[in-house]
Write an enzyme that holds these catalytic residues in place. Structure first.
Site, PDB file in Angstrom:
ATOM      1  N   VAL A  14      -9.568   7.256 -28.678  1.00 53.84           N
ATOM      2  CA  VAL A  14      -9.126   7.222 -30.199  1.00 53.84           C
ATOM      3  C   VAL A  14      -9.892   8.240 -30.964  1.00 53.84           C
ATOM      4  O   VAL A  14      -9.471   8.809 -31.837  1.00 53.84           O
ATOM      5  CB  VAL A  14      -9.103   5.652 -30.499  1.00 53.84           C
ATOM      6  N   CYS A 129      -3.135  -1.964 -31.582  1.00 56.39           N
ATOM      7  CA  CYS A 129      -2.287  -0.998 -31.436  1.00 56.39           C
ATOM      8  C   CYS A 129      -0.783  -1.707 -31.095  1.00 56.39           C
ATOM      9  O   CYS A 129       0.277  -0.892 -31.673  1.00 56.39           O
ATOM     10  CB  CYS A 129      -2.473   0.134 -30.319  1.00 56.39           C
ATOM     11  N   HIS A 254       3.419   3.175 -27.481  1.00 52.07           N
ATOM     12  CA  HIS A 254       3.889   1.826 -27.220  1.00 52.07           C
ATOM     13  C   HIS A 254       5.261   1.405 -27.558  1.00 52.07           C
ATOM     14  O   HIS A 254       5.609   1.995 -29.019  1.00 52.07           O
ATOM     15  CB  HIS A 254       2.784   0.882 -27.900  1.00 52.07           C
TER      16      HIS A 254
HETATM   17  C1  2RA Z   1      -3.796  -1.764 -24.961  1.00 47.03           C
HETATM   18  N1  2RA Z   1      -3.532  -2.571 -27.104  1.00 47.03           N
HETATM   19  O1  2RA Z   1      -2.652  -1.210 -25.139  1.00 47.03           O
HETATM   20  C2  2RA Z   1      -4.773  -2.288 -26.133  1.00 47.03           C
HETATM   21  C3  2RA Z   1      -5.873  -1.674 -26.498  1.00 47.03           C
HETATM   22  N2  2RA Z   1      -6.246  -1.822 -27.827  1.00 47.03           N
HETATM   23  O2  2RA Z   1      -4.523  -1.928 -24.106  1.00 47.03           O
END
Ligand code: 2RA
Length: 348
Positions: A14, A129, A254
């Site tokens: 990050v 996230c 994501h």
């Molecule tokens: C992940 N949200 O994607 C977590 C990391 N902060 O592993």
């Protein structure tokens, strides 16, 4: 000159994206000080087109710092964020250490910017996230329709687990590429070997229904974060939230499917109007033309992308969405930078 900014954890997954973002956004900062573990001290990293030497994380490193961004593991943040705050810095922390602390606001500038000012500990938390990948779109819909409940599934990229996650997927892909693997039980597992990095199962040619650590009754820490953080950011402490978090073989970006139920009847037309005009959201939704967001296309971009907007077939108060965003940018570094900019505005 503008306020002095410290980036703690400048060399991490990050942190590296943070340096790019600081180089791309309007430059409001005076000095930018790069701080990392003593192991990385002395390295030089580019920010705003200049090479800046990394200094080791010590109390003295915070002298004169106005705002300190932390992108470090929970235990490092838990120890050092209060030290930085005691030295006079406002800390913007991207770890899980303070997010649910009642005296620490959890801020998404498009959703609850006002919360940033209520920070008795001198610490502001940045959400996880996975929460961040959907919350800007949901916040906009909530403001119009009033959210009643959420059912969410995530499709999380490996960079959410840091550099180790990325290295694990790259290594596993190189072992399975061009083979016939993935056709008989356990063949992928045998090919990639015992060491599955930060994941409990092989992630190449696979999906892994797990992220984070084990919490009560079979829930994962990641699932609890999405629930608890969404409630706190939206100011809906009783919001029913059901979450399943899944890791997929994507490097960065994501995605989530969202079933959101609202106070009254909703229409797709109104939802589309909201999403098309909400700051930080891009509506990309034309199934006729085969258009919807995918992580491969949104990686490296700032907005929350939304597609597949439908009204639930069996509930006129509910919407179905597919949401996608860069977990290292809006999911982490960008939101942290935006919060830091809100704080910096107070110095003017
Ligand atoms: C992940 N949200 O994607 C977590 C990391 N902060 O592993």
């Amino acid at each position: 000159p503008g306020p002095t900014l410290a980036v703690v954890g400048a060399t991490g997954a990050v942190g590296s994206v943070m340096l790019q973002i600081l180089s791309q956004r309007a430059d409001i900062w005076g000095e930018i000080r790069l701080i990392a573990s003593p192991r990385s001290a002395g390295r030089k990293l580019a920010v705003r087109g200049e090479q800046v030497e990394v200094v080791a994380l010590t109390e003295e490193a915070f002298a004169g710092v106005d705002v300190a961004m932390f992108d470090v593991p929970d235990e490092v943040a838990a120890r050092w964020a209060p030290i930085a705050a005691a030295k006079g810095a406002v800390v913007v922390d991207n770890s899980g250490a303070f997010r649910m602390d009642r005296e620490v606001p959890l801020v998404v500038p498009e959703v609850n910017p006002h919360a940033v000012r209520m920070r008795p500990r001198g610490i502001v938390a940045n959400p996880n996230c996975t929460t961040l990948s959907m919350i800007v779109a949901l916040g906009a819909l909530h403001a119009e329709f009033g959210l009643r409940s959420l059912v969410v599934s995530s499709y999380q990229a490996v960079s959410g687990a840091g550099r180790a996650g990325v290295e694990t997927l790259r290594r596993q892909m190189s072992l399975v590429a061009g083979t016939e693997l993935g056709t008989s039980p356990g063949d992928v597992r045998r090919a990639v070997g015992e060491n599955t990095g930060p994941f409990p199962e092989p992630v190449a040619l696979n999906v892994v229904p797990w992220a984070g650590s084990l919490r009560e009754d079979g829930w994962s820490s990641e699932e609890m974060k999405v629930r608890d953080e969404s409630r706190k950011i939206l100011g809906l402490p009783q919001l029913p939230v059901a979450v399943t978090c899944v890791r997929v073989p994507v490097l960065t970006g994501h995605s989530l499917t969202v079933h959101a139920r609202f106070e009254g009847e909703v229409t797709v037309a109104k939802a589309r109007e909201i999403l098309a005009t909400a700051p930080g959201v891009v509506l990309y939704d034309d199934p006729d033309a085969g258009e919807f967001p995918t992580p491969a296309d949104v990686v490296g971009t700032d907005p929350t992308w939304v597609g597949r907007v439908r009204r639930a077939l069996d509930d006129p108060t509910a919407l179905e969405l597919f949401v996608c965003g860069d977990n290292l940018r809006k999911g982490a570094a960008l939101n942290t930078a935006q919060i830091a900019e809100l704080v910096a505005a107070e110095f003017r």
